[in-house]
Motif scaffolding. Structure first.
Motif, mmCIF file in Angstrom:
data_model
loop_
_atom_site.group_PDB
_atom_site.id
_atom_site.type_symbol
_atom_site.label_atom_id
_atom_site.label_comp_id
_atom_site.label_asym_id
_atom_site.label_seq_id
_atom_site.Cartn_x
_atom_site.Cartn_y
_atom_site.Cartn_z
ATOM 1 N N ASP A 80 -24.929 -28.353 -17.783
ATOM 2 C CA ASP A 80 -23.260 -29.402 -18.332
ATOM 3 C C ASP A 80 -22.604 -29.200 -17.824
ATOM 4 O OD1 ASP A 80 -22.520 -30.347 -20.571
ATOM 5 O OD2 ASP A 80 -21.458 -28.218 -21.766
ATOM 6 N N ALA A 81 -21.485 -30.251 -17.765
ATOM 7 C CA ALA A 81 -20.788 -30.705 -16.534
ATOM 8 C C ALA A 81 -19.896 -28.988 -16.331
ATOM 9 C CB ALA A 81 -20.331 -31.930 -17.415
ATOM 10 N N PRO A 82 -19.276 -29.416 -15.175
ATOM 11 C CA PRO A 82 -19.788 -29.768 -14.273
ATOM 12 C C PRO A 82 -21.068 -30.265 -13.115
ATOM 13 C CG PRO A 82 -17.942 -28.169 -13.917
ATOM 14 C CD PRO A 82 -18.889 -28.594 -14.566
ATOM 15 N N LYS A 83 -21.857 -29.104 -13.921
ATOM 16 C CA LYS A 83 -22.690 -28.679 -12.273
ATOM 17 C C LYS A 83 -23.391 -29.774 -12.801
ATOM 18 C CE LYS A 83 -20.671 -24.764 -13.127
ATOM 19 N NZ LYS A 83 -19.798 -24.617 -12.534
ATOM 20 N N ARG A 84 -24.924 -29.935 -11.857
ATOM 21 C CA ARG A 84 -25.171 -31.567 -11.081
ATOM 22 C C ARG A 84 -26.734 -30.348 -10.523
ATOM 23 N NH1 ARG A 84 -23.023 -35.957 -10.216
ATOM 24 N NH2 ARG A 84 -25.623 -36.906 -11.186
ATOM 25 N N GLN A 85 -27.508 -29.505 -11.799
ATOM 26 C CA GLN A 85 -28.636 -29.439 -11.533
ATOM 27 C C GLN A 85 -29.594 -30.694 -11.078
ATOM 28 O OE1 GLN A 85 -26.756 -28.408 -13.910
ATOM 29 N NE2 GLN A 85 -26.920 -26.069 -14.516
ATOM 30 N N ASP A 86 -29.279 -31.839 -11.600
ATOM 31 C CA ASP A 86 -30.356 -33.071 -11.313
ATOM 32 C C ASP A 86 -29.936 -33.179 -10.240
ATOM 33 O OD1 ASP A 86 -27.883 -34.079 -12.019
ATOM 34 O OD2 ASP A 86 -28.114 -35.831 -11.830
ATOM 35 N N LEU A 87 -29.440 -32.598 -9.036
ATOM 36 C CA LEU A 87 -29.284 -33.210 -8.328
ATOM 37 C C LEU A 87 -30.110 -32.531 -6.720
ATOM 38 C CD1 LEU A 87 -25.477 -34.428 -7.517
ATOM 39 C CD2 LEU A 87 -27.673 -36.131 -7.663
ATOM 40 N N LEU A 88 -30.142 -31.229 -7.149
ATOM 41 C CA LEU A 88 -30.590 -30.451 -6.342
ATOM 42 C C LEU A 88 -32.277 -30.862 -6.806
ATOM 43 C CD1 LEU A 88 -31.146 -28.192 -4.633
ATOM 44 C CD2 LEU A 88 -30.742 -26.278 -6.306
ATOM 45 N N ILE A 89 -32.579 -31.164 -8.217
ATOM 46 C CA ILE A 89 -34.678 -31.807 -8.133
ATOM 47 C C ILE A 89 -34.468 -32.818 -7.088
ATOM 48 C CG2 ILE A 89 -35.400 -32.474 -10.221
ATOM 49 C CD1 ILE A 89 -33.949 -30.108 -12.000
ATOM 50 N N GLN A 90 -33.640 -33.210 -7.769
ATOM 51 C CA GLN A 90 -33.672 -35.006 -6.741
ATOM 52 C C GLN A 90 -33.982 -34.906 -5.264
ATOM 53 O OE1 GLN A 90 -31.489 -38.747 -7.758
ATOM 54 N NE2 GLN A 90 -30.952 -36.892 -9.731
ATOM 55 N N ALA A 91 -33.461 -33.296 -5.206
ATOM 56 C CA ALA A 91 -33.467 -33.359 -3.513
ATOM 57 C C ALA A 91 -34.462 -32.684 -2.942
ATOM 58 C CB ALA A 91 -32.208 -32.283 -2.618
ATOM 59 N N LEU A 92 -35.683 -31.920 -3.866
ATOM 60 C CA LEU A 92 -36.602 -31.121 -3.656
ATOM 61 C C LEU A 92 -37.428 -32.532 -2.964
ATOM 62 C CD1 LEU A 92 -36.725 -28.517 -6.220
ATOM 63 C CD2 LEU A 92 -35.780 -28.429 -3.859
ATOM 64 N N ASN A 123 -42.670 -35.441 -10.777
ATOM 65 C CA ASN A 123 -43.779 -34.384 -10.917
ATOM 66 C C ASN A 123 -43.334 -32.889 -9.267
ATOM 67 O OD1 ASN A 123 -46.305 -35.812 -11.679
ATOM 68 N ND2 ASN A 123 -45.593 -37.038 -9.714
ATOM 69 N N LEU A 124 -42.768 -32.104 -9.579
ATOM 70 C CA LEU A 124 -42.211 -30.778 -9.699
ATOM 71 C C LEU A 124 -42.660 -29.398 -10.002
ATOM 72 C CD1 LEU A 124 -38.299 -32.519 -8.321
ATOM 73 C CD2 LEU A 124 -40.580 -31.972 -6.565
ATOM 74 N N ASP A 125 -43.505 -29.899 -11.186
ATOM 75 C CA ASP A 125 -43.933 -28.393 -11.405
ATOM 76 C C ASP A 125 -44.052 -27.436 -10.912
ATOM 77 O OD1 ASP A 125 -43.726 -30.048 -14.000
ATOM 78 O OD2 ASP A 125 -44.935 -31.235 -13.826
ATOM 79 N N ALA A 126 -44.689 -27.759 -10.198
ATOM 80 C CA ALA A 126 -45.496 -26.308 -9.895
ATOM 81 C C ALA A 126 -43.656 -26.154 -8.105
ATOM 82 C CB ALA A 126 -45.856 -26.555 -8.403
ATOM 83 N N LYS A 127 -42.873 -26.417 -8.358
ATOM 84 C CA LYS A 127 -42.000 -26.092 -7.362
ATOM 85 C C LYS A 127 -40.386 -25.617 -8.120
ATOM 86 C CE LYS A 127 -43.331 -28.353 -3.207
ATOM 87 N NZ LYS A 127 -43.614 -26.879 -2.418
ATOM 88 N N VAL A 128 -40.095 -26.074 -9.489
ATOM 89 C CA VAL A 128 -39.026 -25.359 -9.861
ATOM 90 C C VAL A 128 -39.503 -24.907 -10.879
ATOM 91 C CG1 VAL A 128 -37.011 -26.883 -11.531
ATOM 92 C CG2 VAL A 128 -38.541 -28.064 -9.281
ATOM 93 N N ALA A 197 -31.238 -31.648 0.897
ATOM 94 C CA ALA A 197 -31.731 -31.897 0.811
ATOM 95 C C ALA A 197 -32.726 -31.272 3.288
ATOM 96 C CB ALA A 197 -32.952 -32.884 1.112
ATOM 97 N N GLU A 198 -31.862 -31.790 3.475
ATOM 98 C CA GLU A 198 -31.217 -31.816 4.879
ATOM 99 C C GLU A 198 -30.966 -30.515 5.282
ATOM 100 O OE1 GLU A 198 -27.997 -32.635 8.448
ATOM 101 O OE2 GLU A 198 -28.885 -34.711 7.374
ATOM 102 N N LYS A 199 -29.978 -29.267 4.594
ATOM 103 C CA LYS A 199 -29.277 -28.527 4.718
ATOM 104 C C LYS A 199 -30.845 -27.845 4.237
ATOM 105 C CE LYS A 199 -25.623 -30.078 6.496
ATOM 106 N NZ LYS A 199 -25.489 -30.084 7.751
#
Length: 242
Positions: A80-92, A123-128, A197-199
């Motif tokens: 929920d706000a303000p957390k941004r799990q979506d950005l971490l998923i996209q970073a993968l 297509n990240l089901d194996a990584k999340v 992703a870089e970090k």
């Protein structure tokens, strides 16, 4: 705090100033919050404050074996706000496909289904992996390699203090008091998927990861133990009562 809507900021300041007449003193969980209180005119000489960081007791458990193949990122937060799990998923998606990196999400909330959908679409089901609500976050951290928290705004999140207690390197958004948790033990990032992703890749490839983990645990021992928090809180109450 920056990131909170202007109307809510105004409402909160009004409430805090009204209640300050009933307040002897404030406890702030971060220097960042203290500075906000001074800037907003809530913390004054008549209504002083002290910074006492959140503290936890470190769970003693079996640590992850460093030579295991999978590199585990863990983020413990409500969906929920303000957390941004979506950005971490996209970073993968910016990491090489052959890297043995998985991301564990601990927590539940109204945005979890959208994040599961996003994971499938990318297509990240194996990584999340989604674990939902868990009884002991530190137990999961003890089997992880990095603690992550991507968020639009924060004070001083206990989830990252728990990560320090397990000696985890940190990757976290540069918001609120999070910078007070970082001392040669991880990275502050903008909420930018490529930078995140870089970090992640930097820590994965680091030959000094053991040193970074030691730094995290030392930061915890210096500033974020439950004993230290309780001792400082009791001393401040006694001072105010006197």
């Amino acid at each position: 705090t920056p990131g909170v809507g202007k109307k809510r900021q105004l409402l909160m300041k009004t409430i805090e100033k009204a209640l300050s007449r009933l307040t002897t003193a404030y406890i702030c969980v971060s220097q960042f919050d203290y500075d906000l209180g001074v800037q907003s005119g809530v913390i004054t000489s008549a209504h002083p404050a002290r910074v006492i960081h959140n503290g936890v007791t470190a769970l003693v458990s079996a640590k992850k074996v460093n030579n295991t193949e999978t590199f585990v990122l863990s983020m413990a937060a409500r969906f929920d706000a303000p957390k941004r799990q979506d950005l971490l998923i996209q970073a993968l998606t910016y990491l090489p496909e052959n890297l043995p990196i998985v991301c564990h999400f601990l927590g539940d909330g109204p945005a979890i289904e959208a994040c599961k959908t996003l994971t499938h679409q990318l297509n990240l089901d194996a990584k999340v992996r989604f674990y939902g609500v868990v009884d002991n976050v530190q137990k999961y951290y003890s089997q992880s390699d990095v603690g992550v928290l991507i968020s639009d705004y924060e004070a001083l999140p206990i989830s990252l203090v728990e990560a320090l207690a397990q000696g985890l390197p940190i990757i976290a958004s540069n918001v609120g008091g999070i910078q007070e948790l970082i001392d040669h033990n991880g990275f502050l990032v903008a909420n930018d998927t490529q930078q995140i992703a870089e970090k992640i890749l930097t820590l994965y490839q680091s030959k000094k990861i053991a040193e970074v983990k030691t730094n995290s645990y030392q930061v915890y021992q210096r500033h974020y133990t439950e004993h230290e928090m309780l001792e400082q809180t009791q001393a401040y109450y006694l001072r105010c009562l006197a």
